[in-house]
Write a protein that holds these residues in place. Structure first.
Motif, mmCIF file in Angstrom:
data_model
loop_
_atom_site.group_PDB
_atom_site.id
_atom_site.type_symbol
_atom_site.label_atom_id
_atom_site.label_comp_id
_atom_site.label_asym_id
_atom_site.label_seq_id
_atom_site.Cartn_x
_atom_site.Cartn_y
_atom_site.Cartn_z
ATOM 1 N N PRO A 146 9.888 6.952 -11.577
ATOM 2 C CA PRO A 146 8.762 6.013 -11.495
ATOM 3 C C PRO A 146 9.090 4.680 -12.138
ATOM 4 O O PRO A 146 9.552 4.616 -13.282
ATOM 5 N N ARG A 147 8.828 3.615 -11.405
ATOM 6 C CA ARG A 147 9.229 2.291 -11.858
ATOM 7 C C ARG A 147 8.278 1.694 -12.876
ATOM 8 O O ARG A 147 8.707 1.004 -13.806
ATOM 9 N N ARG A 178 6.893 4.338 -5.226
ATOM 10 C CA ARG A 178 6.767 4.832 -3.867
ATOM 11 C C ARG A 178 6.463 6.327 -3.912
ATOM 12 O O ARG A 178 6.931 7.029 -4.813
ATOM 13 N N PRO A 179 5.672 6.824 -2.956
ATOM 14 C CA PRO A 179 5.295 8.241 -2.988
ATOM 15 C C PRO A 179 6.468 9.198 -3.086
ATOM 16 O O PRO A 179 6.389 10.200 -3.804
ATOM 17 N N VAL A 200 1.562 15.817 -14.078
ATOM 18 C CA VAL A 200 0.238 16.430 -13.999
ATOM 19 C C VAL A 200 -0.281 16.402 -12.565
ATOM 20 O O VAL A 200 -0.694 17.417 -12.014
ATOM 21 N N GLY A 201 -0.256 15.236 -11.958
ATOM 22 C CA GLY A 201 -0.703 15.085 -10.588
ATOM 23 C C GLY A 201 -0.544 13.656 -10.132
ATOM 24 O O GLY A 201 -0.258 12.759 -10.917
ATOM 25 N N CYS A 202 -0.739 13.425 -8.839
ATOM 26 C CA CYS A 202 -0.606 12.078 -8.303
ATOM 27 C C CYS A 202 -1.477 11.929 -7.068
ATOM 28 O O CYS A 202 -1.931 12.910 -6.475
ATOM 29 N N ILE A 203 -1.693 10.685 -6.674
ATOM 30 C CA ILE A 203 -2.514 10.377 -5.516
ATOM 31 C C ILE A 203 -1.887 9.224 -4.753
ATOM 32 O O ILE A 203 -1.375 8.275 -5.355
ATOM 33 N N SER A 204 -1.928 9.309 -3.441
ATOM 34 C CA SER A 204 -1.378 8.265 -2.594
ATOM 35 C C SER A 204 -2.391 7.151 -2.402
ATOM 36 O O SER A 204 -3.564 7.400 -2.099
ATOM 37 N N HIS A 205 -1.944 5.912 -2.573
ATOM 38 C CA HIS A 205 -2.810 4.774 -2.317
ATOM 39 C C HIS A 205 -3.066 4.593 -0.832
ATOM 40 O O HIS A 205 -4.108 4.063 -0.440
ATOM 41 N N PHE A 206 -2.143 5.046 0.010
ATOM 42 C CA PHE A 206 -2.249 4.843 1.441
ATOM 43 C C PHE A 206 -3.315 5.733 2.086
ATOM 44 O O PHE A 206 -4.174 5.246 2.830
ATOM 45 N N ASP A 223 0.814 -1.210 0.000
ATOM 46 C CA ASP A 223 0.000 0.000 0.000
ATOM 47 C C ASP A 223 0.849 1.262 0.000
ATOM 48 O O ASP A 223 0.320 2.356 -0.166
ATOM 49 N N ASP A 224 2.135 1.122 0.203
ATOM 50 C CA ASP A 224 3.045 2.263 0.219
ATOM 51 C C ASP A 224 3.412 2.607 -1.217
ATOM 52 O O ASP A 224 4.547 2.400 -1.663
ATOM 53 N N ILE A 225 2.438 3.141 -1.929
ATOM 54 C CA ILE A 225 2.636 3.423 -3.331
ATOM 55 C C ILE A 225 1.738 4.587 -3.738
ATOM 56 O O ILE A 225 0.699 4.836 -3.123
ATOM 57 N N ALA A 226 2.169 5.300 -4.739
ATOM 58 C CA ALA A 226 1.382 6.383 -5.294
ATOM 59 C C ALA A 226 1.269 6.191 -6.797
ATOM 60 O O ALA A 226 2.161 5.605 -7.431
#
Length: 129
Positions: free
Chosen positions: A116-117, A100-101, A48-54, A30-33
């Protein structure tokens, strides 16, 4: 394996709206964005933008604030980019990416998109005048 699939792109007139989707699978943490990037013709790829899954926290670039929004649907394991009041300069290939965020935010802030992987295949957004 991790897989990201974008959808929802297309051709719209200026002032119109599109909703892009990024379907994610294969994550074990869950430690991912998840973030959205775009690359316009003749320009460098930009965040553009991002969101945290956590915790669901979001970040948007100043250039799209007030017009774009980012959200998620945990049940569907999807991230959305709602684009309103589209302008011709929004024309680009839009990609979703995950990491990862810390890595994803670094890419957003610095413009270094090598961190970003995981990346999706991209979806074309074309805005006519």
């Amino acid at each position: 394996e991790v897989q990201l699939v974008e959808s929802g792109g297309g051709l719209v007139e200026a002032g119109g709206s599109l909703r892009l989707s990024c379907a994610a699978s294969g994550f074990t943490s869950d430690d991912i964005a998840v973030g959205w990037f775009r690359q316009a013709p003749g320009k460098q790829r930009e965040g553009v933008g991002c969101i945290s899954h956590f915790d669901g926290s979001t970040y948007l670039e100043d250039s799209v604030k007030g017009r774009f929004g980012i959200s998620r649907d945990d049940a569907k394991n999807a991230v959305y980019l709602q684009m309103n009041d589209l302008k011709p300069e929004d024309t680009a290939v839009y990609y979703c990416a995950a990491d990862r965020p810390t890595h994803l935010m670094y890419s957003m802030i610095t413009g270094n998109t090598s961190f970003p992987r995981y990346w999706g295949q991209g979806t074309q957004v074309s805005v006519s005048s």
